[in-house]
Structure formats: C-alpha cells, structure tokens
Design an enzyme around this catalytic site. Structure first.
Site, short mmCIF file in Angstrom:
data_model
loop_
_atom_site.label_atom_id
_atom_site.label_comp_id
_atom_site.label_asym_id
_atom_site.label_seq_id
_atom_site.Cartn_x
_atom_site.Cartn_y
_atom_site.Cartn_z
N GLY A 1 -93.13 68.93 22.43
CA GLY A 1 -93.71 69.10 21.10
C GLY A 1 -92.64 69.44 20.08
N ARG B 1 -92.98 62.63 25.16
CA ARG B 1 -93.46 63.12 26.47
C ARG B 1 -93.11 62.00 27.44
NH1 ARG B 1 -95.48 68.36 25.15
NH2 ARG B 1 -96.57 68.18 23.19
N ASP C 1 -91.20 74.76 27.41
CA ASP C 1 -90.97 75.06 28.83
C ASP C 1 -90.98 73.82 29.72
OD1 ASP C 1 -93.67 74.73 28.63
OD2 ASP C 1 -94.21 76.61 29.63
N THR D 1 -90.21 75.39 20.07
CA THR D 1 -91.67 75.24 20.11
C THR D 1 -92.29 76.26 19.17
OG1 THR D 1 -93.66 75.60 21.45
CG2 THR D 1 -91.70 76.72 22.20
N ASP E 1 -94.98 77.66 19.70
CA ASP E 1 -95.91 78.49 20.48
C ASP E 1 -95.37 79.88 20.83
OD1 ASP E 1 -97.75 76.42 20.46
OD2 ASP E 1 -96.97 75.55 22.31
N ASP F 1 -93.80 80.76 23.40
CA ASP F 1 -94.25 81.03 24.78
C ASP F 1 -93.13 80.88 25.81
OD1 ASP F 1 -93.95 78.30 24.55
OD2 ASP F 1 -95.82 77.78 25.56
N ARG G 1 -100.85 77.39 22.71
CA ARG G 1 -101.13 77.07 24.11
C ARG G 1 -101.71 78.30 24.81
NH1 ARG G 1 -97.47 73.47 27.63
NH2 ARG G 1 -96.04 75.19 27.37
P1 ADP Z 1 -92.61 71.07 26.01
O1 ADP Z 1 -91.17 70.90 26.29
O2 ADP Z 1 -92.91 71.19 24.54
O3 ADP Z 1 -93.22 72.15 26.86
P2 ADP Z 1 -93.76 69.07 27.81
O4 ADP Z 1 -94.34 70.08 28.72
O5 ADP Z 1 -94.56 67.86 27.51
O6 ADP Z 1 -93.34 69.70 26.41
O7 ADP Z 1 -92.37 68.61 28.44
C1 ADP Z 1 -91.56 67.68 27.76
C2 ADP Z 1 -90.94 66.74 28.74
O8 ADP Z 1 -90.11 67.45 29.68
C3 ADP Z 1 -91.92 65.96 29.62
O9 ADP Z 1 -92.53 64.88 28.99
C4 ADP Z 1 -90.98 65.51 30.73
O10 ADP Z 1 -90.18 64.41 30.31
C5 ADP Z 1 -90.09 66.74 30.92
N1 ADP Z 1 -90.63 67.56 32.02
C6 ADP Z 1 -91.72 68.38 31.98
N2 ADP Z 1 -91.95 68.94 33.19
C7 ADP Z 1 -90.98 68.47 34.01
C8 ADP Z 1 -90.65 68.66 35.40
N3 ADP Z 1 -91.40 69.45 36.20
N4 ADP Z 1 -89.58 68.01 35.90
C9 ADP Z 1 -88.84 67.20 35.13
N5 ADP Z 1 -89.09 66.96 33.83
C10 ADP Z 1 -90.13 67.58 33.27
#
Ligand code: ADP
Length: 319
Positions: A11, A72, A103, A125, A127, A129, A171
């Site tokens: 995000g 994403r 995260d 972010t 958030d 968080d 979140r």
């Molecule tokens: P944010 O970083 O805002 O929390 P997301 O949770 O969508 O957003 O994570 C962003 C991107 O990070 C995901 O679309 C993916 O490419 C990568 N990612 C998330 N979780 C994992 C994971 N367990 N292992 C590897 N890459 C990950």
C-alpha cells in the site's frame, strides 16, 4: 558496496517519495550509484530497473504516492520467483536493496536477505502497524486527513444533532483511530486491540444523551464491525439520525506533512548509512525521536508493536 536499489511496495503512503529522494541523494552523496525499481517486487521480477540521477528525484519531496509505483505481487512468495528477481539485481551489479513498504513488503525483504541478498526496510504505511518504530511513513499525513474529515463531520453533526460513525484505516492497528479520536475530539473510539462491546457502546451513547449531548462522533478502526449496520443499531436505539462514513482511500493520498517529509528523509539517508556500514538485513525505525535499526528477521518474527494504552485511556477520558 557500489550500487544500491530502491523500491516501494504494498500500500502506498505519503512520504514514500521523500524517502526515495533521500535514498538517492544520500547514496549519490556517498559516491554510490542508485537504481530505482518500478512497481515493487513485480517490477523487480520483470527487470524494470533504471539508474536514478540527482534530477530523477527533483520536485517529488512534496508529492503524495510514490513515483516509482507500487504493486501487490503475491507470486513473490514463490522462492523460484525470488531467485529470478535476485538474478536481475545481480545483472545490474546491485549489491543491496532498500525496500519501502509495510509488513508484507518486509516479509519479502526478509526472504531476500535470508536467501543471500541484503535488504534494508523502511516502514512505509499509513497504518502505523510495524514493530520497531514509533511511527511509520505516511501516518502523520493520514492522521491530518482524518482529523480534517472529523472536523467537517462535526460541523454538520452539530447542526443536525446527528450521530456520526467514522471508519478509519489501520488494518489491525488502532493508532490512527485513537490519535484521530483525541485530535478530533470524538466521543467514542473502537479499536481492534480492545474487545468491542456493542451493548456497552449503546449504553454509553444513551448516558451521553442523558447528559445532554446533542451529537456524537464515533471513531472506529476498519475490520472491527460493519459500520453501516452499527449506525442502524444506534439509530434504532436512540431515535437519532446516525450516519456511517467510510473514509477509505482518501486517507492514503495528498501532500505529505512536513513531519512525514522530515522523518522519511531522515530514514532514507540513515538506511544508506547502514548499508555503507555493512549492516544488511536491517529495518529502520524511529523510537523516542532517534533513528534506530533492528534485525529485519527478528522484527517480523519476534517483535510486537506495543499498544498505546495511555492514548486509548486518554481518548476515553476526554469525551
Ligand atoms: P504491505 O507491504 O503494505 O503490507 P502487502 O502485504 O500486500 O503490502 O505486501 C506487499 C508485497 O510484498 C506483496 O504483494 C508481495 O509481493 C510481497 N510479500 C508479502 N508477503 C510475502 C511473503 N510471505 N514472502 C515474500 N513476499 C511477500
């Protein structure tokens, strides 16, 4: 190290541009080459990597969003996909990567680090968080947007003796809702960290009416309950018009506040210094207004964000 990469992922958040700019300018200052990767891990996998110059980050410090784009990309959970991404980085001679994101993005950075490619995370972010930092990039800007929205809702609620339920992002973290409640003078605050008791809330609203309250603002973090249904219940109980307002993505946009710009700039420059000092696999934070870094693996696996009980208590005391 000679070359570093930078990407924004997950995000978006206001202040990400200021952070990228700081990574680029601090990197150049220290004689490094800096490469920008478009659209997060997606662009990394697709090899959309360009060299950034001083000028590439001109006129972005004041802009919301991220000029590098974000995405994403769930396929990044696949080790084979990550191995191809690491190949792309190596092809460009990049030695280390700065990941600005939430995260989920940290998880990707952690995996790359474990697989031998050093990453450093910056908390991007709205958030708030992420563990290991008091504030995340974008939180302050989002907070100001939310407070402005509450101020506007207050005017019209006051005129019409209406009750307003305001759904706020975060979140599973109540920081944005609690901070907005205190700054916006909301009567009630509902956050994921404290069990939601609908009957108790209705009771409190009733007591407020007895005290002579003619309008009320209820701030509630997303994902706790259906705010439209809650508004209906409150209206049925009080007989007073009650509206739910979901602020949504409005909270993610706009020019970053000065505070966010300064914090992002500090964190970006600090990340480069850590890489130069040979500290890979770290994530950057700010605690008691001092820049800190923690092990990114430890941050994801073991560190917990403390709940700000004092702020919560304050929001319930002042109504
Ligand atoms: P944010 O970083 O805002 O929390 P997301 O949770 O969508 O957003 O994570 C962003 C991107 O990070 C995901 O679309 C993916 O490419 C990568 N990612 C998330 N979780 C994992 C994971 N367990 N292992 C590897 N890459 C990950």
């Amino acid at each position: 190290i000679k070359r570093i990469g930078v990407l924004t992922s997950g995000g978006d958040a206001p202040g990400m541009n200021a952070a990228i700019r700081a990574v680029v300018r601090a990197g150049l200052h220290h004689g490094l080459e800096v490469y920008g990767i478009y659209d997060g891990y997606l662009g990394l996998h697709q090899d959309r990597i360009v060299k950034l110059e001083r000028h590439s980050v001109s006129d972005v410090v004041n802009r919301g969003g991220t000029f590098l784009g974000s995405a994403r990309f769930p396929a990044f959970k696949d080790p084979a996909v990550r191995a191809e991404a690491i190949e792309n980085l190596k092809k460009h001679g990049i030695d280390a990567l700065v990941v600005i994101g939430g995260d989920g993005s940290y998880m990707g950075a952690k995996k790359l680090t474990e697989e031998g490619f050093p990453c450093i995370g910056l908390p991007g972010t709205i958030d708030n968080d992420i563990a290991g930092t008091d504030f995340t990039i974008g939180f302050d800007t989002a907070l100001n947007v939310v407070v402005d929205a509450i101020d506007r809702l207050r005017d019209t609620c006051s005129s019409h003796h209406r009750i307003s339920v305001v759904e706020i992002m975060g979140r599973h973290c109540g920081d944005l809702a609690m901070s907005a409640a205190v700054a916006g003078g909301a009567e009630y605050v509902i956050v994921p960290e404290v069990a939601f008791d609908k009957e108790k809330l209705l009771q409190q609203i009733k007591e407020g009416e007895v005290k002579g309250k003619k309008h009320a603002i209820i701030t509630i973090c997303e994902h706790v309950t259906d705010v439209n249904a809650l508004a209906k219940d409150i209206e049925a109980m009080t007989g007073r018009e009650t509206r739910a307002t979901i602020l949504g993505h409005i909270q993610r946009g706009g020019a970053p506040t000065a505070r966010d710009r300064i914090m992002s700039s500090r964190m970006g420059a600090y990340a480069v210094e850590q890489l130069l000092a040979g500290h890979g696999g770290r994530c950057v934070g700010i605690q008691r207004n001092e820049l800190v870094h923690h092990d990114i693996i430890d941050c994801i696996e073991n560190m917990k964000r403390p709940f700000d009980q004092e702020l919560y208590n304050l929001s319930t005391t002042l109504f």
